[in-house]
Design a protein around this motif. Structure first.
Motif, PDB file in Angstrom:
ATOM      1  N   PRO A 135       0.849  -1.203   0.000  1.00  0.00           N
ATOM      2  CA  PRO A 135       0.000   0.000   0.000  1.00  0.00           C
ATOM      3  C   PRO A 135       0.883   1.250   0.000  1.00  0.00           C
ATOM      4  CG  PRO A 135      -0.767  -1.585   1.616  1.00  0.00           C
ATOM      5  CD  PRO A 135       0.571  -2.071   1.153  1.00  0.00           C
ATOM      6  N   LYS A 137       1.758   5.519   0.176  1.00  0.00           N
ATOM      7  CA  LYS A 137       1.471   6.855   0.711  1.00  0.00           C
ATOM      8  C   LYS A 137       0.548   6.827   1.920  1.00  0.00           C
ATOM      9  CE  LYS A 137       2.053   9.006  -3.847  1.00  0.00           C
ATOM     10  NZ  LYS A 137       1.390   9.795  -4.921  1.00  0.00           N
ATOM     11  N   LEU A 138       0.904   6.038   2.922  1.00  0.00           N
ATOM     12  CA  LEU A 138       0.100   6.014   4.140  1.00  0.00           C
ATOM     13  C   LEU A 138       0.160   7.371   4.828  1.00  0.00           C
ATOM     14  CD1 LEU A 138      -1.592   4.485   6.267  1.00  0.00           C
ATOM     15  CD2 LEU A 138       0.566   3.820   7.344  1.00  0.00           C
ATOM     16  N   GLN A 139      -1.017   7.898   5.156  1.00  0.00           N
ATOM     17  CA  GLN A 139      -1.136   9.160   5.873  1.00  0.00           C
ATOM     18  C   GLN A 139      -2.107   8.991   7.034  1.00  0.00           C
ATOM     19  OE1 GLN A 139      -1.581  12.716   3.241  1.00  0.00           O
ATOM     20  NE2 GLN A 139      -1.667  11.209   1.588  1.00  0.00           N
ATOM     21  N   SER A 151      -5.301   6.818   5.885  1.00  0.00           N
ATOM     22  CA  SER A 151      -5.646   6.659   4.468  1.00  0.00           C
ATOM     23  C   SER A 151      -4.401   6.249   3.707  1.00  0.00           C
ATOM     24  CB  SER A 151      -6.233   7.954   3.896  1.00  0.00           C
ATOM     25  OG  SER A 151      -5.292   9.008   3.969  1.00  0.00           O
ATOM     26  N   TRP A 152      -4.582   5.558   2.584  1.00  0.00           N
ATOM     27  CA  TRP A 152      -3.453   5.047   1.801  1.00  0.00           C
ATOM     28  C   TRP A 152      -3.873   4.815   0.346  1.00  0.00           C
ATOM     29  CZ3 TRP A 152      -6.101   2.601   5.667  1.00  0.00           C
ATOM     30  CH2 TRP A 152      -6.905   1.523   5.284  1.00  0.00           C
ATOM     31  N   THR A 181      -9.843   2.286   1.338  1.00  0.00           N
ATOM     32  CA  THR A 181      -8.474   2.795   1.491  1.00  0.00           C
ATOM     33  C   THR A 181      -8.400   3.784   2.660  1.00  0.00           C
ATOM     34  OG1 THR A 181      -8.914   4.492  -0.177  1.00  0.00           O
ATOM     35  CG2 THR A 181      -7.831   2.468  -0.920  1.00  0.00           C
ATOM     36  N   THR A 197       1.244   0.972  10.407  1.00  0.00           N
ATOM     37  CA  THR A 197       1.544   0.530   9.037  1.00  0.00           C
ATOM     38  C   THR A 197       0.332  -0.232   8.523  1.00  0.00           C
ATOM     39  OG1 THR A 197       2.605  -1.480   9.883  1.00  0.00           O
ATOM     40  CG2 THR A 197       4.051   0.379   9.351  1.00  0.00           C
ATOM     41  N   SER A 211       3.465  -1.035   4.514  1.00  0.00           N
ATOM     42  CA  SER A 211       3.548   0.323   3.972  1.00  0.00           C
ATOM     43  C   SER A 211       4.603   1.094   4.760  1.00  0.00           C
ATOM     44  CB  SER A 211       2.196   1.017   4.123  1.00  0.00           C
ATOM     45  OG  SER A 211       1.931   1.257   5.508  1.00  0.00           O
TER      46      SER A 211
END
Length: 320
Positions: A135, A137-139, A151-152, A181, A197, A211
């Motif tokens: 996954p 761009k995990l934010q 979100s990812w 997501t 993560t 992630s």
């Protein structure tokens, strides 16, 4: 000469004795109030033969001590109160199931069943050994005092991503369907650093790599002081060693000791003596494990009152 007790006195004494016996046996103080029924129950197929069931915490007049998970009226799992998710395995592919959850207290009182949730397991995917992609761009953001929202970017799979698993440090704490997501994680502690993560999973139980990690700190409770967790922890692997750097917490005096944990276990206590470093601290941890060994690293500082502070965010590093 002492007079014998009168009948009213004897009756009163007998009543008091009976009352104490009833109390000792739980007669008058017996807990008969059931917990509230769990809400927010979800069920999703983790694979062709397993379903992941989740729910929100229930409440009780004293304390919830556990949860019971039922599959169409038959109990299939019993869990302690600290758990609010479980995988139900050994199911049949391409089959419809229905799950409910009940809360339990120390007196054995069970709540009413939660609303039933339906789920259908997918068809099996024989010989699928290819894991989904990572996954991207995990934010995350803090959502109130005890929750965060993550979100990812979507992962891909040679067949299909069936779910995303959210990990806090090395423990899976939440799962959402493969079509989602985003995830909201609740029940967190105030004033605590969390490291999250996400992994993608397919119907054959193949999991993607982690992630990138995101660190989130929940707001402190009213009246609490500043965070006691070390900040800005970085871990870099090189041959035979892991190099660590971090910022000690602000305690009003220099921090002379830190405890270092690998994979959740205390490994060593770092002591600088009379002249601890000012600003960024550094430490070289020698390792003899074979290349490819994965470590999770975190630490905490000894505070001026002699107690250990909160843990830093966790870092994952692979030995070279």
């Amino acid at each position: 000469m002492q007079r014998p007790p009168t009948f009213p006195a004897l009756a009163c004494a007998a009543a008091l004795l009976l009352s104490s016996l009833l109390t000792a046996c739980g007669g008058e103080d017996k807990d008969t109030q059931s917990p509230s029924k769990p809400s927010g129950v979800t069920a999703q197929a983790g694979s062709a033969t397993s379903v992941h069931v989740m729910w929100d915490h229930a409440t009780d007049n004293k304390a919830v001590t556990g949860y019971e998970v039922f599959q169409q009226g038959t109990r299939v799992k019993s869990l302690p109160a600290t758990k609010h998710m479980v995988d139900v395995d050994r199911l049949s592919p391409k089959t419809a199931y229905s799950f409910t959850v009940r809360a339990r207290d120390a007196a054995g009182n069970l709540s009413e069943p939660s609303p039933a949730v339906a789920v259908t397991t997918p068809a099996p995917t024989p010989e699928d050994k290819k894991a989904p992609t990572q996954p991207a761009k995990l934010q995350g953001k803090v959502d109130g005092s005890r929750a965060v929202t993550l979100s990812w970017g979507k992962a891909t799979d040679n067949i299909e991503v069936t779910s995303y698993d959210i990990y806090q440090e090395d423990s899976r704490i939440h799962s959402v369907p493969g079509s989602s997501t985003t995830a909201r994680v609740t029940g967190l502690r105030q004033g605590t650093v969390y490291t999250f993560t996400v992994r993608a999973r397919d119907a054959a139980e193949n999991s993607s790599p982690d992630s990138t990690a995101v660190d989130l700190t929940t707001p402190a409770a009213p009246g609490d002081g500043p965070s006691t967790a070390p900040a800005n922890l970085k871990a870099t692997a090189r041959k035979g060693a892991i190099d660590l750097t971090w910022t000690p917490p602000e305690t009003g005096t220099q921090v002379k000791e830190h405890q270092l944990f690998l994979n959740g276990k205390l490994t060593t206590t770092i002591v600088w003596g009379a002249m601890p470093p000012a600003g960024t601290a550094t430490y070289e941890l020698m390792v003899t494990d074979k290349p490819g060994t994965r470590f999770s690293v975190k630490l905490r500082a000894k505070l001026p009152d002699g107690k250990w502070g909160d843990f830093s965010a966790q870092r994952t590093v692979v030995v070279r």
